[in-house]
Scaffold this motif. Structure first.
Motif, mmCIF file in Angstrom:
data_model
loop_
_atom_site.group_PDB
_atom_site.id
_atom_site.type_symbol
_atom_site.label_atom_id
_atom_site.label_comp_id
_atom_site.label_asym_id
_atom_site.label_seq_id
_atom_site.Cartn_x
_atom_site.Cartn_y
_atom_site.Cartn_z
ATOM 1 N N LEU A 86 0.799 -1.242 0.040
ATOM 2 C CA LEU A 86 -0.113 0.071 0.154
ATOM 3 C C LEU A 86 0.919 1.219 -0.009
ATOM 4 O O LEU A 86 0.383 2.100 -0.583
ATOM 5 N N LEU A 87 2.010 1.247 0.765
ATOM 6 C CA LEU A 87 2.885 2.453 0.997
ATOM 7 C C LEU A 87 3.327 2.792 -0.397
ATOM 8 O O LEU A 87 3.809 3.870 -0.564
ATOM 9 N N ASP A 88 4.067 1.728 -1.343
ATOM 10 C CA ASP A 88 4.817 2.067 -2.343
ATOM 11 C C ASP A 88 4.187 2.516 -3.747
ATOM 12 O O ASP A 88 4.845 2.771 -4.405
ATOM 13 N N GLU A 89 2.860 2.282 -3.554
ATOM 14 C CA GLU A 89 2.131 2.676 -4.911
ATOM 15 C C GLU A 89 2.058 4.131 -4.845
ATOM 16 O O GLU A 89 2.485 5.064 -4.081
ATOM 17 N N SER B 35 -3.263 8.559 -3.886
ATOM 18 C CA SER B 35 -3.725 9.620 -2.716
ATOM 19 C C SER B 35 -3.834 8.826 -1.496
ATOM 20 O O SER B 35 -3.289 9.229 -0.489
ATOM 21 N N LEU B 36 -4.109 7.287 -1.444
ATOM 22 C CA LEU B 36 -4.137 6.672 -0.345
ATOM 23 C C LEU B 36 -2.706 6.399 0.074
ATOM 24 O O LEU B 36 -2.549 6.481 1.357
ATOM 25 N N SER B 37 -1.851 6.027 -0.633
ATOM 26 C CA SER B 37 -0.538 5.928 -0.271
ATOM 27 C C SER B 37 0.188 6.992 0.475
ATOM 28 O O SER B 37 0.851 7.023 1.246
ATOM 29 N N SER B 38 -0.243 8.061 -0.207
ATOM 30 C CA SER B 38 0.289 9.442 0.334
ATOM 31 C C SER B 38 -0.332 9.692 1.669
ATOM 32 O O SER B 38 0.509 10.145 2.531
ATOM 33 N N VAL B 39 -1.250 9.682 1.849
ATOM 34 C CA VAL B 39 -1.968 9.806 3.329
ATOM 35 C C VAL B 39 -1.488 8.755 4.312
ATOM 36 O O VAL B 39 -1.105 9.121 5.311
ATOM 37 N N LEU B 40 -1.126 7.369 3.793
ATOM 38 C CA LEU B 40 -0.485 6.318 4.663
ATOM 39 C C LEU B 40 0.828 6.905 4.980
ATOM 40 O O LEU B 40 1.185 6.835 6.397
ATOM 41 N N ARG B 41 1.491 7.301 4.078
ATOM 42 C CA ARG B 41 2.922 7.788 4.363
ATOM 43 C C ARG B 41 2.973 9.007 5.431
ATOM 44 O O ARG B 41 3.649 8.954 6.073
#
Length: 121
Positions: free
Chosen positions: A89-92, A95-101
Motif C-alpha cells: 500500500l505504501l509503495d503505490e 492518494s491513499l499511499s500519500s495519506v498513509l505515508r
C-alpha cells in the motif's frame, strides 16, 4: 471488521526496555508474536482500504510503540512482518499511499525508508 483489542493487549503486555527482563521469548511465543503482528498489518490494511484513518493511526501507534519499547525480536517482527506487509500500500503512487505515508510515525517512517534504501541497487 476485526477488533484491535487483542493487539492492544499485546502492546500493553510488552515489557519496556527499563524492565530488564532476563528470560528470552520462547519459540511458541515468538510465533504468536509474528502472528499477532501479521494480524495488526492485516487490520491496518483493512482500515486503510476502507478509509478509516483514525483506526490506521491507532494501529501505527501500536507498531511505533512496539518499535520503540520492546526487545530486538519484537522490533524485528514489526520491521519484517508489519512494514513489509504494508509496503504494497505504501509503495503505490496514489492518494491513499500519500495519506498513509503522512500518517507514519517517526520510528515507523525511519524503518520504512531504511527498507526502501536497502532494496535499491
Amino acid at each position: 471488521m476485526k477488533s484491535i483489542i487483542p493487539l492492544l493487549a499485546l502492546w500493553q503486555s510488552v515489557p519496556s526496555e527499563s524492565e530488564n527482563k532476563e528470560e528470552t521469548i520462547s519459540q511458541s511465543d515468538r510465533e504468536n508474536i509474528y502472528t499477532l503482528i501479521q494480524e495488526l498489518a492485516d487490520q491496518t490494511k483493512a482500515f486503510a482500504l476502507s478509509y478509516h484513518f483514525k483506526d490506521v493511526r491507532r494501529c501505527f501507534m501500536v507498531a511505533e510503540d512496539l518499535l520503540q519499547h520492546s526487545d530486538a525480536q519484537i522490533r524485528s517482527a514489526v520491521s519484517n512482518v508489519y512494514l513489509y506487509s504494508l509496503s504494497t500500500l505504501l509503495d503505490e503512487n496514489n492518494s491513499l499511499s500519500s495519506v498513509l505515508r503522512s500518517l507514519l510515525l517517526p520510528q515507523l517512517r525511519k524503518e520504512y525508508y531504511s527498507q526502501l534504501r536497502a532494496s535499491l541497487p
